[in-house]
Design a protein around this motif. Structure first.
Motif, PDB file in Angstrom:
ATOM      1  N   SER A   1       9.360  12.650   2.522  1.00 31.27           N
ATOM      2  CA  SER A   1       8.447  13.590   1.850  1.00 31.27           C
ATOM      3  C   SER A   1       7.648  12.923   0.742  1.00 31.27           C
ATOM      4  O   SER A   1       6.716  13.522   0.205  1.00 31.27           O
ATOM      5  CB  SER A   1       9.241  14.769   1.264  1.00 31.27           C
ATOM      6  N   HIS A   2       7.994  11.662   0.378  1.00 30.63           N
ATOM      7  CA  HIS A   2       7.368  11.069  -0.810  1.00 30.63           C
ATOM      8  C   HIS A   2       5.855  10.879  -0.695  1.00 30.63           C
ATOM      9  O   HIS A   2       5.156  11.001  -1.715  1.00 30.63           O
ATOM     10  CB  HIS A   2       8.070   9.764  -1.207  1.00 30.63           C
ATOM     11  N   PRO A   3       5.260  10.621   0.488  1.00 30.88           N
ATOM     12  CA  PRO A   3       3.794  10.534   0.521  1.00 30.88           C
ATOM     13  C   PRO A   3       3.113  11.846   0.127  1.00 30.88           C
ATOM     14  O   PRO A   3       2.138  11.849  -0.635  1.00 30.88           O
ATOM     15  CB  PRO A   3       3.501  10.156   1.977  1.00 30.88           C
ATOM     16  N   LEU A   4       3.632  12.949   0.655  1.00 29.19           N
ATOM     17  CA  LEU A   4       3.042  14.247   0.327  1.00 29.19           C
ATOM     18  C   LEU A   4       3.286  14.615  -1.129  1.00 29.19           C
ATOM     19  O   LEU A   4       2.398  15.148  -1.811  1.00 29.19           O
ATOM     20  CB  LEU A   4       3.618  15.319   1.252  1.00 29.19           C
ATOM     21  N   GLU A   5       4.480  14.295  -1.633  1.00 27.65           N
ATOM     22  CA  GLU A   5       4.789  14.577  -3.040  1.00 27.65           C
ATOM     23  C   GLU A   5       3.847  13.789  -3.958  1.00 27.65           C
ATOM     24  O   GLU A   5       3.325  14.319  -4.946  1.00 27.65           O
ATOM     25  CB  GLU A   5       6.246  14.212  -3.341  1.00 27.65           C
ATOM     26  N   GLY A   6       3.630  12.527  -3.654  1.00 30.38           N
ATOM     27  CA  GLY A   6       2.734  11.715  -4.463  1.00 30.38           C
ATOM     28  C   GLY A   6       1.308  12.228  -4.418  1.00 30.38           C
ATOM     29  O   GLY A   6       0.599  12.252  -5.443  1.00 30.38           O
ATOM     30  N   TRP A   7       0.869  12.619  -3.236  1.00 30.83           N
ATOM     31  CA  TRP A   7      -0.484  13.169  -3.084  1.00 30.83           C
ATOM     32  C   TRP A   7      -0.645  14.439  -3.914  1.00 30.83           C
ATOM     33  O   TRP A   7      -1.679  14.642  -4.564  1.00 30.83           O
ATOM     34  CB  TRP A   7      -0.737  13.462  -1.602  1.00 30.83           C
ATOM     35  N   GLU A   8       0.378  15.285  -3.915  1.00 28.54           N
ATOM     36  CA  GLU A   8       0.322  16.536  -4.692  1.00 28.54           C
ATOM     37  C   GLU A   8       0.195  16.244  -6.185  1.00 28.54           C
ATOM     38  O   GLU A   8      -0.535  16.924  -6.911  1.00 28.54           O
ATOM     39  CB  GLU A   8       1.581  17.372  -4.426  1.00 28.54           C
ATOM     40  N   VAL A   9       0.901  15.216  -6.657  1.00 24.63           N
ATOM     41  CA  VAL A   9       0.825  14.853  -8.079  1.00 24.63           C
ATOM     42  C   VAL A   9      -0.557  14.308  -8.420  1.00 24.63           C
ATOM     43  O   VAL A   9      -1.199  14.738  -9.395  1.00 24.63           O
ATOM     44  CB  VAL A   9       1.906  13.805  -8.420  1.00 24.63           C
ATOM     45  N   LEU A  10      -1.047  13.360  -7.605  1.00 22.33           N
ATOM     46  CA  LEU A  10      -2.287  12.671  -7.935  1.00 22.33           C
ATOM     47  C   LEU A  10      -3.520  13.561  -7.762  1.00 22.33           C
ATOM     48  O   LEU A  10      -4.512  13.402  -8.492  1.00 22.33           O
ATOM     49  CB  LEU A  10      -2.429  11.417  -7.071  1.00 22.33           C
ATOM     50  N   ARG A  11      -3.494  14.494  -6.815  1.00 24.36           N
ATOM     51  CA  ARG A  11      -4.695  15.303  -6.556  1.00 24.36           C
ATOM     52  C   ARG A  11      -4.994  16.263  -7.696  1.00 24.36           C
ATOM     53  O   ARG A  11      -6.084  16.821  -7.780  1.00 24.36           O
ATOM     54  CB  ARG A  11      -4.561  16.059  -5.241  1.00 24.36           C
ATOM     55  N   GLN A  12      -4.024  16.445  -8.596  1.00 22.11           N
ATOM     56  CA  GLN A  12      -4.242  17.318  -9.746  1.00 22.11           C
ATOM     57  C   GLN A  12      -5.002  16.613 -10.874  1.00 22.11           C
ATOM     58  O   GLN A  12      -5.402  17.241 -11.849  1.00 22.11           O
ATOM     59  CB  GLN A  12      -2.901  17.828 -10.266  1.00 22.11           C
ATOM     60  N   LEU A  13      -5.200  15.311 -10.731  1.00 21.51           N
ATOM     61  CA  LEU A  13      -5.897  14.540 -11.755  1.00 21.51           C
ATOM     62  C   LEU A  13      -7.397  14.572 -11.492  1.00 21.51           C
ATOM     63  O   LEU A  13      -7.845  14.458 -10.353  1.00 21.51           O
ATOM     64  CB  LEU A  13      -5.398  13.095 -11.766  1.00 21.51           C
TER      65      LEU A  13
END
Length: 409
Positions: A228-240
């Protein structure tokens, strides 16, 4: 006898010698084990692998399957044929010697490690991530690669298995910059590639430590959490607000594979962008060459040949070929065995002559002891019919500290 078989030929009662997958692409704690249950057989097939290696001396055989030696010979022949063609575009000349750039590269590597740690810590604590410092580090790395790529790539060999997550991100960012520059991509894309590499594993900070660093076999549920880490990372970064779109894409899709066996979206072929295809190659290369608490890193030269074997199913063959030109078929920091009975550290590689790096011979196999270091240009040796590389060795086997020679002034 070790043989390579297709997944359709795999049955219980066979002894698996090598799953022929990166260690993080399957849930088994070992690559070698007796296949005893239909449940394990189903799990292996679920990974999407197409070929693997069995040990016929320890389990059932497939007599018509090629041997490991035959496969290795074929892989080597096709790789050398591909690398015999001239490199394009032509590499830019170095503007600094390895000696002059080595310490500066080491300082920049520490700066990059600090920046990645801050990003990861901010993610873990739920704080806002600052991208500006990451971009500054990318510019610094690009500068030292411009001056002498071998100096920066050599630093990547110096790793600590207990700090894998941070150093892996630094390595992927650095290699992405070198890769993109060697491909002749424009400066803005090179910068984006570097940022993407440094941030690609951001989502691992959302994976519990007991799963991220588990020394044993992952359960199916734990493996799914890890994936799940690719999707989790994308969710964090897309908020920037200021995150690079390429960094978002690479973070989400760096585990996709050309044949659709990757995750999270099982993309195929042209659905995966060139930059993401590049990142998947770099990510696997550094991961397999790195030590973990539960995984011993493999020599870089062997891993490059594995990447070539795994294309075109998993990776773009043309990009794998260009990556091998970028780092050298014997990457900086590799320990090679010479026909003269000496061991030598690869100090500099060349896109023009990937088989003929610059070396520092420093150990005699005849006396099993260190010798006075001698610089060797394998291009010159080839012209005069002198010494030649005959194999790759593990530094651990001889207790050799590679960094002692890479950072020597």
């Amino acid at each position: 006898m070790i043989r390579k078989i297709s997944i359709d030929q795999l049955t219980t009662g066979m002894y698996i010698h090598d799953l022929n997958l990166a260690w993080f692409d399957h849930p088994f704690v070992r690559n070698q084990f007796m296949l005893e249950t239909l449940e394990d057989l189903a799990q292996i097939r679920a990974t999407g692998l197409k070929e693997l290696y069995i040990d016929a001396s320890r389990g059932r055989d497939v007599a018509e399957a090629p041997t490991l030696e035959e496969v290795q010979a074929s892989t080597e022949a096709t790789l050398l044929e591909a690398l015999s063609k001239p490199a394009e575009p032509e590499p830019e000349p170095r503007v600094a010697t390895l000696r002059d750039e080595a310490l500066r590269a080491a300082s920049i590597h520490k700066q990059a490690d600090k920046a990645v740690r801050k990003v990861m810590q901010d993610v873990r604590l739920g704080r806002m991530v600052e991208i500006a410092e990451v971009e500054d580090v990318v510019d610094a790395i690009a500068g030292t690669i411009e001056r002498n790529a071998s100096a920066m790539l050599g630093i990547l060999c110096i790793k600590n298995k207990n700090e894998y997550t941070f150093l892996h991100s630094v390595a992927v960012g650095t290699l992405m910059i070198a890769f993109a520059k060697s491909m002749g991509l424009d400066a803005e894309t090179v910068r984006s590639a570097g940022v993407a590499g440094l941030l690609h594993d951001t989502g691992k900070m959302c994976v519990p430590d007991e799963i991220l660093n588990k020394p044993g076999r992952l359960t199916e549920d734990e493996f799914n959490v890890m994936k799940s880490h690719p999707l989790e990372g994308w969710e964090v970064l897309r908020q920037l607000d200021d995150v690079d779109p390429i960094a978002l894409e690479v973070t989400l899709h760096h585990h996709e594979r050309l044949d659709g066996t990757g995750y999270p979206h099982k993309l195929k072929g042209d659905q995966i962008s060139q930059i993401t295809r590049m990142a998947s190659i770099v990510d696997v290369y550094d991961a397999i060459t790195s030590d973990r608490v539960y995984h011993k890193g493999q020599p870089a030269a062997q891993v490059l040949r594995k990447l070539w074997e795994w294309s075109p199913n998993h990776f773009d063959p043309q990009l794998v070929q260009h990556f091998i030109r970028t780092v050298g078929i014997y990457p900086v920091g590799s320990l090679v065995r010479l026909h003269s009975g000496r061991l030598a550290v690869v100090m500099e590689a060349s896109m023009d002559t990937p088989l003929l790096p610059r070396l520092k011979a420093m150990f005699s196999l005849r006396t099993n002891s260190y010798i006075h270091p001698v610089d060797i240009d394998m291009s010159w040796e080839a012209q005069r019919g002198g010494d030649r590389i005959v194999g790759v060795e593990s530094p651990d086997r001889y207790g050799i500290d590679i960094s002692r020679f890479l950072l020597a002034r």
